[in-house]
Motif scaffolding. Structure first.
Motif, PDB file in Angstrom:
ATOM      1  N   ALA A  26       0.850  -1.184   0.000  1.00  0.00           N
ATOM      2  CA  ALA A  26       0.000   0.000   0.000  1.00  0.00           C
ATOM      3  C   ALA A  26       0.890   1.239   0.000  1.00  0.00           C
ATOM      4  O   ALA A  26       1.974   1.234   0.585  1.00  0.00           O
ATOM      5  CB  ALA A  26      -0.911   0.013   1.221  1.00  0.00           C
ATOM      6  N   ALA A  27       0.440   2.300  -0.653  1.00  0.00           N
ATOM      7  CA  ALA A  27       1.132   3.589  -0.641  1.00  0.00           C
ATOM      8  C   ALA A  27       0.392   4.510   0.314  1.00  0.00           C
ATOM      9  O   ALA A  27      -0.832   4.626   0.243  1.00  0.00           O
ATOM     10  CB  ALA A  27       1.164   4.191  -2.040  1.00  0.00           C
ATOM     11  N   MET A  28       1.144   5.134   1.202  1.00  0.00           N
ATOM     12  CA  MET A  28       0.547   6.021   2.192  1.00  0.00           C
ATOM     13  C   MET A  28       1.180   7.403   2.083  1.00  0.00           C
ATOM     14  O   MET A  28       2.410   7.529   2.158  1.00  0.00           O
ATOM     15  CB  MET A  28       0.755   5.464   3.606  1.00  0.00           C
ATOM     16  CG  MET A  28       0.200   4.070   3.820  1.00  0.00           C
ATOM     17  SD  MET A  28      -1.562   3.919   3.448  1.00  0.00           S
ATOM     18  CE  MET A  28      -2.254   5.046   4.625  1.00  0.00           C
ATOM     19  N   PRO A  29       0.364   8.438   1.920  1.00  0.00           N
ATOM     20  CA  PRO A  29       0.932   9.789   1.874  1.00  0.00           C
ATOM     21  C   PRO A  29       1.462  10.203   3.242  1.00  0.00           C
ATOM     22  O   PRO A  29       0.916   9.822   4.271  1.00  0.00           O
ATOM     23  CB  PRO A  29      -0.266  10.661   1.464  1.00  0.00           C
ATOM     24  CG  PRO A  29      -1.466   9.881   1.885  1.00  0.00           C
ATOM     25  CD  PRO A  29      -1.086   8.426   1.796  1.00  0.00           C
ATOM     26  N   VAL A  30       2.550  10.937   3.241  1.00  0.00           N
ATOM     27  CA  VAL A  30       3.112  11.479   4.477  1.00  0.00           C
ATOM     28  C   VAL A  30       2.793  12.969   4.500  1.00  0.00           C
ATOM     29  O   VAL A  30       3.177  13.707   3.592  1.00  0.00           O
ATOM     30  CB  VAL A  30       4.638  11.248   4.546  1.00  0.00           C
ATOM     31  CG1 VAL A  30       5.212  11.861   5.811  1.00  0.00           C
ATOM     32  CG2 VAL A  30       4.946   9.761   4.469  1.00  0.00           C
ATOM     33  N   ARG A  31       2.080  13.379   5.530  1.00  0.00           N
ATOM     34  CA  ARG A  31       1.718  14.802   5.657  1.00  0.00           C
ATOM     35  C   ARG A  31       2.829  15.555   6.383  1.00  0.00           C
ATOM     36  O   ARG A  31       3.572  14.977   7.171  1.00  0.00           O
ATOM     37  CB  ARG A  31       0.405  14.953   6.430  1.00  0.00           C
ATOM     38  CG  ARG A  31      -0.759  14.263   5.752  1.00  0.00           C
ATOM     39  CD  ARG A  31      -2.013  14.402   6.561  1.00  0.00           C
ATOM     40  NE  ARG A  31      -1.736  14.065   7.962  1.00  0.00           N
ATOM     41  CZ  ARG A  31      -2.650  14.074   8.914  1.00  0.00           C
ATOM     42  NH1 ARG A  31      -3.887  14.412   8.645  1.00  0.00           N
ATOM     43  NH2 ARG A  31      -2.336  13.761  10.151  1.00  0.00           N
ATOM     44  N   GLU A  51      -1.336   1.197  10.310  1.00  0.00           N
ATOM     45  CA  GLU A  51      -2.715   0.745  10.543  1.00  0.00           C
ATOM     46  C   GLU A  51      -3.603   1.044   9.332  1.00  0.00           C
ATOM     47  O   GLU A  51      -4.364   0.196   8.881  1.00  0.00           O
ATOM     48  CB  GLU A  51      -3.253   1.456  11.784  1.00  0.00           C
ATOM     49  CG  GLU A  51      -4.672   1.115  12.142  1.00  0.00           C
ATOM     50  CD  GLU A  51      -5.106   1.889  13.378  1.00  0.00           C
ATOM     51  OE1 GLU A  51      -5.331   3.126  13.267  1.00  0.00           O
ATOM     52  OE2 GLU A  51      -5.211   1.268  14.430  1.00  0.00           O
ATOM     53  N   GLU A  52      -3.487   2.245   8.792  1.00  0.00           N
ATOM     54  CA  GLU A  52      -4.296   2.627   7.632  1.00  0.00           C
ATOM     55  C   GLU A  52      -3.913   1.851   6.387  1.00  0.00           C
ATOM     56  O   GLU A  52      -4.744   1.612   5.511  1.00  0.00           O
ATOM     57  CB  GLU A  52      -4.186   4.132   7.398  1.00  0.00           C
ATOM     58  CG  GLU A  52      -4.877   4.946   8.475  1.00  0.00           C
ATOM     59  CD  GLU A  52      -4.652   6.441   8.357  1.00  0.00           C
ATOM     60  OE1 GLU A  52      -3.850   6.877   7.500  1.00  0.00           O
ATOM     61  OE2 GLU A  52      -5.284   7.179   9.135  1.00  0.00           O
ATOM     62  N   ALA A  53      -2.652   1.416   6.293  1.00  0.00           N
ATOM     63  CA  ALA A  53      -2.216   0.621   5.140  1.00  0.00           C
ATOM     64  C   ALA A  53      -2.898  -0.744   5.120  1.00  0.00           C
ATOM     65  O   ALA A  53      -3.071  -1.336   4.054  1.00  0.00           O
ATOM     66  CB  ALA A  53      -0.697   0.448   5.167  1.00  0.00           C
TER      67      ALA A  53
END
Length: 161
Positions: A26-31, A51-53
């Motif tokens: 999964a790709a997760m954006p970093v804010r 967790e969101e991934a």
């Protein structure tokens, strides 16, 4: 996932590999706000990103394990930081698979890398999560359904490298 996101993350997203040795990426954006004073992704935010991934891997509608969204509990979580993760590393890639699948509990392994770090390089973060199926009505663990267990077993292996 869009082709642009796949290009930006440096690899294929979603499930890959043969059943019995699959990996979900999964790709997760970093804010910007995910960083601490040292410009590293904050520990609490890293746990949340991991967790969101898991959502597209396990909880989306149509998956055999989507039923776990209505009842699953974390029984143990171990996080090891091997390197830094910064805002510029995003979107980060989270690779996930099962180390163990039992009757009511599975052990999920996670590797976190920056978008430009190939899978052949060590991950910046390693995480092991023990997750149990849980019946909210009885407030007790429950056994996996055959469909849940079969899906998790597709991702069960010891080394996803």
């Amino acid at each position: 996932m869009t082709e642009q996101l796949i290009f930006e993350t440096g690899g294929v997203l979603g499930a890959s590999g043969e059943p019995g040795a699959r990996v979900f990426t999964a790709a997760m954006p970093v804010r910007w706000s995910d960083q601490d004073l040292y410009h590293h992704v904050n520990h609490a935010r890293m746990i949340t990103l991991i967790e969101e991934a898991r959502i597209p891997w396990l909880f989306e509608e149509g998956l055999p394990t989507a039923t776990l969204a209505a009842g699953a509990v974390m029984t143990d979580l171990e996080v090891k930081y091997r390197g830094q993760v910064k805002h510029a590393d995003g979107p980060i890639r989270v690779r996930m698979w099962c180390e163990k699948v039992g009757g009511a509990l599975f052990v999920a392994r996670h590797e976190v890398r920056g978008r430009h770090t190939p899978d052949t390089e060590p991950p910046a973060v390693e995480c092991t999560a023990r997750i149990a199926a849980f019946d909210l009505q009885t407030q007790r663990p429950r056994r996996f359904t055959p469909a849940e267990r079969d899906y998790l077993l597709e991702f069960r292996h010891r080394d996803a490298s």
